[in-house]
Scaffold this motif. Structure first.
Motif: not given
Length: 128
Positions: A82-89
Motif C-alpha cells: 500500500d505504501k509503495v503504491f501510494a508513493t508510485f502513484t
C-alpha cells in the motif's frame, strides 16, 4: 529484496524522471522497515513495442512489479505494498493528469526454495 521492475511505454520518455521516481520508491521501501536496504534493487525496462487499449498512440502505461522474499505475514506485505503504491502513484500524478495512462503495481512473493541469490552488499552496509 524487493526487486522493483518497472516497465513503461517508450512514449513516456520525455515525461518520466526515472532517477527521482526510483529514489522515492527506494526510500519508501526502506521506510516500511520490512525490507533490508542491501536487498533493494530498482530497474526500468523501456518497452519499445506495445499496444494499449484501442491503440491510440497517446495512451501510456507504467507497470511496477515488486518481487519479495517469502515468509512475511500477508498483512505486513499488504501494508508495505500500500505504501509503495501510494508513493508510485504520487510520483506519477503530474503525468497522469496530462496523459492517458494506465498505472499498475503487483507485489509477488518468490518461491521459498527455488529462489537463489548471493549478495555481499548486506555485509558492506553492516560494517558502516
Amino acid at each position: 529484496m524487493p526487486h522493483f521492475i518497472m516497465e513503461y511505454s517508450a512514449n513516456l520518455d520525455d515525461d518520466l524522471d526515472i532517477p527521482a521516481l526510483f529514489e522515492q520508491l527506494n526510500n519508501t521501501a526502506i521506510a516500511t522497515g520490512v525490507f533490508p536496504i542491501g536487498g533493494i534493487r530498482t530497474r526500468a525496462v523501456r518497452c519499445e513495442h506495445y499496444r494499449i487499449g484501442e491503440g491510440d498512440p497517446e495512451n501510456t502505461f507504467v507497470h511496477l512489479t515488486a518481487k519479495v522474499g517469502s515468509g512475511r505475514d500477508p498483512e505486513v506485505l499488504k501494508a508495505a505494498a500500500d505504501k509503495v503504491f501510494a508513493t508510485f502513484t504520487e510520483c506519477l500524478q503530474l503525468v497522469f493528469d496530462k496523459r492517458y495512462m494506465s498505472i499498475g503495481f503487483e507485489m509477488t512473493e518468490l518461491h521459498p526454495v527455488l529462489n537463489y541469490k548471493q549478495n555481499n552488499i548486506h555485509q558492506k552496509l553492516a560494517s558502516r
